[in-house]
Structures are given as structure tokens and as C-alpha cells.
Design an enzyme around this catalytic site. Sequence first.
Site: not given
Length: 618
Positions: A331-332
Site C-alpha cells: 500500500d502507498w
Amino acid sequence: MPVPQLKTLTAEDGTVFRDLDHDQRMAPFEDARLTPAERAEDLLGRLSPAEKVGLFFHDIIEVGPQGTLMEGDGAVARSSTRRLVLDKLINHVNVHALPSPRESAEWSNALQELAATTPHSIPVTVSTDPRHSFVENSGAAFAAGAMSAWPEPLGLAALDDPERVREFAEIARQEYVAVGIRSSLHPQIDLGTEPRWGRQFHTFGNDSSFVAEVAAAYIEGFQLDRGLGPTSVATMAKHFPGGGPQLDGEDAHFPYGREQVYPGGRFDDHLVPFRRALEAGTSALMPYYGMPIGLELDGEAVEEVGFGFNRQILTGLLREQLGFDGVICTDWGLVTGTTVFGRPLPARAWGVEHLDELDRLVKIIDAGADQLGGEARTELLQQAVDQGLISPERVDASVRRLLLVKFQLGLFDNPFVDPDVATEVIGREDFVRAGLRAQAESMVLLHNGTVDGVPTLPVTTPLAVYVEGVPAEEAARLGEVVTDPAEADVAVVRLPAPFDPRDDLFLEGFFHQGSLEYRPGLVARLRAIAAVAPLVIDANLERPAILTPFTEFAAAILTDVGASPAALVDVLSGTVAPQGRLPFEIPRSTAAVRASQSDVADDSQDPLFPHGAGLTYG
């Protein structure tokens, strides 16, 4: 602007090929007759260290004015397009806001033309968060814009039919491909077992068996076949191993929402949709930010670090036990903190906050991830390789997976799109009609009282109507619109979902978290309206809000998770009958929510409405 012409050469044996490495000869990786795996293996041996490093990063990109390439730093993207693609050799990008379909296609072509000037012309894989939504959330999803508009995934789940989800996926795939988007950062197949969790509207509910079937239909609709192809969109199912059981429902995007808990011992339930996604051939998986608390697997305590840093989860469970050999993309923002729009955005390095950025990156790669989402720190990875912290063999293992997907999608052979086709496909009339029908039919009718022995809904004869949250021009389809409830034959009020407003950290304002109760003053005001006119409430259920007060005085209660005013009026008028069924239970009280277990589906005592509740007309 016309479609860019493919620059091809003819080999001595008559084979036409793209001269991707600019040497006037056909290399094996340029030979479309070979398998994607053979071509990826050949190209792997030709890449420079910098090209390999660039493949590990999946950063945010923005579109410039009128579909041009963005130069200079954007509002969210930290690098200009040229710096990203030419200097850092990054070729996986997550696009945010898009202009018109034609300009979007022209931007995609300009991006691929730029990539074709790099040493091996590695095409760019453009990805996106969901963009057929009603909610604009720059950290999770985008409003549909020119594309067909559909219910949120939770609304699709209310249709209780995996084939309707497949229909959506097949239409969305065509709209994505038309503008050059070839990777979906979805489906989100977490189980929404914690009622307060703010990401539920992107899930398909909390029934593990149903979500598993929906996951398969969704993936097959986007990817078309397990091997991918030139009209496929590669899916990235998320968030492994299930992001739903958040402590107190707080989201792991934020420091106060780090903990994921399993008081009911239901970790395996949350794996069920992911096992089915693997069977359906999902191209990639994304682990969540959350860090497991008190979790044991096979009698061994799991390290309490975010899943993106967790070797027991990514390598031990996903790679070795479940046999997944596709791409794992974090995820970011697990490595680098930043500031966006004046709001801090801390690195989501949960459980490893004490590590510096280099050590965080090394731990992510060692855990088993192939890509770092939302990062562009190519210098850190190169430093780790130079210092022997990450072996060349480990680098090659990820590069091989990443190249394979690009070859499977046909991007090396033709990455360009036709702006005329994009204009025809995006928002096509039949696509829009299908989305509108799904919006209306996904609405859930929970209560339909009678007035003088006649059901409140549908409104089959013109009446005097008082409305809130419905444009007057749409409400006029029901009769005369009045401004005083006392003059109305029926009152219709649309209610946004309740939540506690927060806006200290970037993205916090987009995530509806906290209380599931409506404001006391709002309840009192609606009670007063109901005293003078039969009251129809349409409640947005992006989370299972506490509807208990309304059952005392509302003549009818509808719910939706993504329905336009036109779709609502279609249902109110009887043009379309509501078909939706609740994809979760509605708790009776906040106390019941607090007493429930975060990892267990439908766990509140004496729910107001059970999972699957829903009425229709007739």
C-alpha cells in the site's frame, strides 16, 4: 491528435517487430512469437541495474493541462513525468484526476511515447484506484466523471448476485482500456466485520463465502482470462490478509488506527476471499497497513509490524503456504512521510517507526514484496543493493514477475490507444443505463408503512412533495415540489452517513470514521417533519449506521450505497423496484457495536435489521 504510429522493423526472416532496444536487430524479447515468460527472461538479462530498480516503484502521477504530460511537481505527485520516467526509469504509475476521454487517451499515448525513448522502451503500466464511484476520495477512489456511474462496491454487494458484479467489471474494464489504464488497484475484498471501519463502502460486505464468489467474478471480468491479454486489466486484490478487523474501527491509514485485532479468532475467515482470488488468477495482491496484535499462525506469534513489512505473512503464508507467485505491491507510503495540501502524511511504518528509511525498504523487500506503492525512492533501493543488503538474485525475482505482467498485457507490442475509440467507449449509453439500473435496484427497502391502508412506496400518483437532498427537477417527477413539509403529502429526506469529522492529517477528511449515530438535533428535526407529513428516509449506508431512532416515526426507510437522485426517484416512483439486501446487519445501538468482536461478522446483540434484510414492491 492521431494514434501514434508503431515504429517497426522487419527481421531477416520477415518478422515485423518493434525495435525496443534501438539496435536495429530483433532480440528475443522483441519477438512476439515467444511466450511472455520467455520474453521476460530474455529482457531481464539485458537490463541495467537502474532499469531493474525502477521497476520496483509504483508512484503517483498526474495529468497536465488538456491531457499533456505534467511538468514540475503536482498537487499530489512529487515528481514531473519526465523525471519519473526518464531519470528514475519508473514505469508503473497510479493516475489521479483525468480530463476528458480524448485528452486522457492522448495523455496515455504521450506517456508511452516518452517511455519508448528509454534504453529498452519498457512501457508504462498505468493503474488506478476505483473510478466509477459517487465518492471523491483522492486516497481511495474517484468519482465517475465521464465514465459510467455505479453503486459503490458495497452497493453492488446489496444486489446479492455475483453476475451483476461481473457485468460491472466487464464494463469498467472496457472503459479503463480505452484510456490506457491496464492495472486496477482493486477489488477490495476485505470483510467488513468491524461496523465502525471507514473503508467498508469499498468492500462487498462481511459474508466470506459471498465475497469470495464476488472476488472471482470481479477478477474474471477485468482480466478476461488467467493469462491476461491485450484487452485485459490486471487486478490487484487487496488488502491481504484482510483489512477489516481494525481496533475500534479506526483506519490504518492513520497512526491511531495501526492495530488489527482478532478477539474472535477468525483470522482464517478473512483469508477466504483471498484464497478464491488466487484461484481466479488475480495478477497482484496488496497487503494492508495494519499490524496484527496477538496473532498466532501455526503456533508461532506473528511479528507485530504492518503487513507490508511482515515476512511471516507475505513469504510464509502467501508465497509458501498459498503458493502465490504473482506481484505483491505494498500500500502507498510505507517508507517516506510527506506533506500534501498543507497536511502531514506520515509514513505508515507501523511497528517499525524506529527504523530509518533504508532499513524500512530493506525489511519490505525481505518480507516478500515486489513493489513499493506510492514511493519513488530509487536511490534507496540502489543503495541497499550496493551495500549487499538486498541480493541481485532477490532483485531479479521481483523484476521477472513485473516484466511478465507487462508482456502478458501486450504493452511491449502496442501500448497506444485510439482517442476516437476512447470517446465512443467512455460513458457509452448502454454502460450508463446499466449503471443507473444497478444504482436503483441496489437500494434496500427496510421499512414501508401504510398511509390509509396504502403502502407509502411507491408513489404512483402525483403528490405534493417536500424534499431534502433531492434536486427539485428530479423530485418533480413525483408531483408538485413544496417548500413547507406541512403542505406536503409526502416528505423525502436523503441522509449522508454519520461520522465524526476529522481533518488534521492528509486524507483524514475523506475517511468517515468514528460514531455511527446521527446527530440528536437532526433526529429531532426529522421527527418534527414526520409529525406533519409521511416521512421517507433514504440513508446512505457506507457503514452500518444506527437507524433505531427513525423506526419510531419514519413512514418508509430506504438505504443506498451509491445512488444518484435519478435512481432514487426511479425507486420512489415505482419505475424500478428496489431489489437490495443488506450486506451486513444494522446494529441496534452503539453499545452493541462496542460489545461486538471486530473480526466476527454480524456480531452485535439483537440487531435492528439482520444481514440480508430487504423488501420490495408488490
